[in-house]
Design an enzyme around this catalytic site. Structure first.
Site, PDB file in Angstrom:
ATOM      1  N   GLY A  55       0.810  -1.208   0.000  1.00 49.10           N
ATOM      2  CA  GLY A  55       0.000   0.000   0.000  1.00 49.10           C
ATOM      3  C   GLY A  55       0.841   1.255   0.000  1.00 49.10           C
ATOM      4  CB  SER A  56       0.246   4.662  -1.238  1.00 47.11           C
ATOM      5  OG  SER A  56       0.479   4.262  -2.557  1.00 47.11           O
ATOM      6  N   GLY A  57       1.397   5.272   1.449  1.00 45.86           N
ATOM      7  CA  GLY A  57       1.300   5.870   2.779  1.00 45.86           C
ATOM      8  C   GLY A  57       2.461   5.463   3.674  1.00 45.86           C
ATOM      9  CG  HIS A  58       3.381   1.849   4.389  1.00 44.02           C
ATOM     10  ND1 HIS A  58       2.962   1.984   5.687  1.00 44.02           N
ATOM     11  CD2 HIS A  58       2.510   0.987   3.795  1.00 44.02           C
ATOM     12  CE1 HIS A  58       1.883   1.222   5.868  1.00 44.02           C
ATOM     13  NE2 HIS A  58       1.589   0.615   4.734  1.00 44.02           N
ATOM     14  CG  ASP A 111       0.076  -6.572   0.422  1.00 46.61           C
ATOM     15  OD1 ASP A 111      -0.078  -5.885  -0.601  1.00 46.61           O
ATOM     16  OD2 ASP A 111       0.223  -6.081   1.541  1.00 46.61           O
ATOM     17  CG  HIS A 221      -1.725  -0.810   7.697  1.00 46.15           C
ATOM     18  ND1 HIS A 221      -1.171  -2.052   7.849  1.00 46.15           N
ATOM     19  CD2 HIS A 221      -1.272  -0.311   6.535  1.00 46.15           C
ATOM     20  CE1 HIS A 221      -0.397  -2.299   6.792  1.00 46.15           C
ATOM     21  NE2 HIS A 221      -0.437  -1.264   5.991  1.00 46.15           N
TER      22      HIS A 221
END
Lengths: 334, 334
Positions: A55-58, A111, A221
């Site tokens: 995911g994005s945001g990491h 994932d 998350h």
């Protein structure tokens, strides 16, 4: 929480667009999916392709780790959500140079499903061999006996670095994945959360926490941790995190470790180094040798407050992967 | 605001202790002042010593920029406060290799006083020649006609990089300082603040700002900006910041610039790249060539929210300094 953005629906696209424009010598988008990014340094013929994603945001995880010495390509998901199989497959095709592709990602259901589907499609449609290593370094997320159920958090950085180096050394696919799995087996992380992040789409905090409270073992998350309590001093937090790791994996006097103190987003480097100071004291008292240290925001959760400590126990082979130079837009090691 | 610390009185000491323990191959403390840090790679005989410094709380500025290709040493102050003359003088003596020492710091009264006193002591007591270049890149902090009154903010990164490269090239002291001053003359920054940081000693926010508000031109210690208003989109913020810079310095079609989008602390890389995306669009529309881009937390203000945009107009000499490799604990460029 305030965000510098245009439209919450397009934050990932616009980030990627900015990223590619900022580092055109390093990274390019593939034609079919704008979530498929590969290194501009063509993957060597016969080298195993290393594919990461999540995911994005990491950020800088994961797109920031595409470059020489680490990953050849990345499939980018929505914020805190897995990429779909199409971009994964497209990256797979682009970076396969006849030696197959290693998939590396964290242990999350989405994932596993999407990378699994892409691996199957690569095999059936393209005759590309894919092998997988899944990161599961978060001690807090399942008991010791069930390491395979644990989440992947900041330790993913070490696992990707180890596999990227192994591929560069010319190891074959089985060997690259063996090294990645060994890196995962030898890696443990424990985190503490102080303040939540907010998804751009909702603006809502990712978890609830009181003034003056901290949460030990929080996932990146915002998954619940194992204990909520009053905020303690940096030294006591470090004691707790390192203690939980050392109760989980045997690291003895004379052993060597790589250390990562990873900021989750809004925790200043000053605090990260104060925590590292205590981590070093503990390890030094136990006669454990710090082979190399990393301190900073390596795998974040937007503007979450807090940090994690990761130890990777090193043998000669893993030490060599840690020493291997890297040249990525968001991480360079000489 | 929550802090991972032990005792607010010792955050700087404990940070430095952690820092030196984390990067022993890079950095060491001098014996007299624990705020005096120098590179472990001995400064070459006959090379100009490059000395940087300023308050803490801006990490990776400034101690993170000591290493090959940038500074030889740093004097570290309290949070948002100048170092005193003693550590500056000690670093000066350690890094002078017969060619003198260049002092580089931001335009703040305390720094000017303390670095000035140290320079005088170096001359009188040690017969070391010191020359100074002061960073004043913040467009918002004084009118165009009074650039010498402006504050130094994120553009300091470019100025230190330029001077560090020049010293490495073997330039003499006058030439190193000439390059640093030219870098400063050619560099402009504009920032936007979204949320305050808190000093560890007080826990109080560094400035007041409403929900849904932003402040254009905010200083990186919370000094008042030039305009407070409703939070705008990333594109409109980028438009404003770049526009104010381009009204202040002539950068024309065909000119080359280095770009820095600098996060102030808690603003995620995702948002920084979204802003960079628009900066690139504007420059591209004007036919201005981006020679190299930097996006990330380069000079922060603890956990402040917001970012700044910096442009440095390049001639061939400055472009060469930008290309020069760097190997510091918190910044590596191949």
């Amino acid at each position: 929480m305030k965000k510098l953005m245009n439209d919450s629906r397009y934050v990932v696209e616009e980030m990627i667009e900015g990223y590619v424009k900022a580092h055109p010598d390093y990274i390019r988008q593939l034609p079919e999916n704008d979530r498929s990014l590969v290194t501009t340094k063509e993957t060597r013929e016969g080298k195993v392709g290393v594919l990461i994603g999540g995911g994005s945001g990491h950020e800088p995880g994961f797109l920031g780790y595409v470059g020489q010495g680490m990953a050849d390509g990345v499939a980018v998901g929505n914020i805190f959500a897995s990429p779909s199989p199409d971009p994964i497959l497209e990256v797979t095709k682009a970076i396969d140079k006849g030696a197959g592709v290693a998939y590396l990602y964290g242990n999350y259901a989405g994932d596993i499903m999407n990378f699994g589907m892409a691996a199957e499609m690569a095999d059936l449609e393209e005759d590309i061999r894919v092998e997988t290593a899944i990161a599961s370094d978060d001690v807090a997320s399942a008991p010791k006996e069930e390491k395979e159920k644990r989440r992947g958090i900041a330790g993913e950085f070490f696992i990707y670095k180890a596999a990227g180096a192994a591929a560069d050394f010319g190891y074959d696919l089985d060997e690259v994945v063996r090294v990645a799995k060994k890196a995962n087996e030898n890696t443990r992380s424990m985190g503490v959360g102080l303040s939540p992040c907010a998804l751009p789409q909702t603006g809502e905090p990712s978890f609830e926490i009181g003034e003056g409270e901290m949460e030990i073992g929080l996932g990146h998350h915002g998954e619940p941790g194992i204990e909520k309590g009053p905020l303690q001093t940096a030294d006591r937090v470090a004691d707790r995190l390192v203690n939980d790791i050392l109760e989980d994996i045997t690291i003895s006097k004379g052993d060597r470790v790589a250390v990562l103190v990873n900021g989750l987003g809004s925790t200043p480097l000053m605090e990260q180094y104060i925590v590292f100071r205590r981590v070093e004291q503990i390890l030094s008292e136990k006669g454990i040798e710090i082979y190399r240290s990393y301190v900073g925001n390596y795998i974040t959760s937007l503007e979450m407050g807090g940090l994690s400590v990761t130890l990777m126990k090193l043998d000669d082979e893993l030490a060599k992967t840690i020493d291997h130079p890297v040249d990525c837009p968001m991480f360079v090691q000489k």
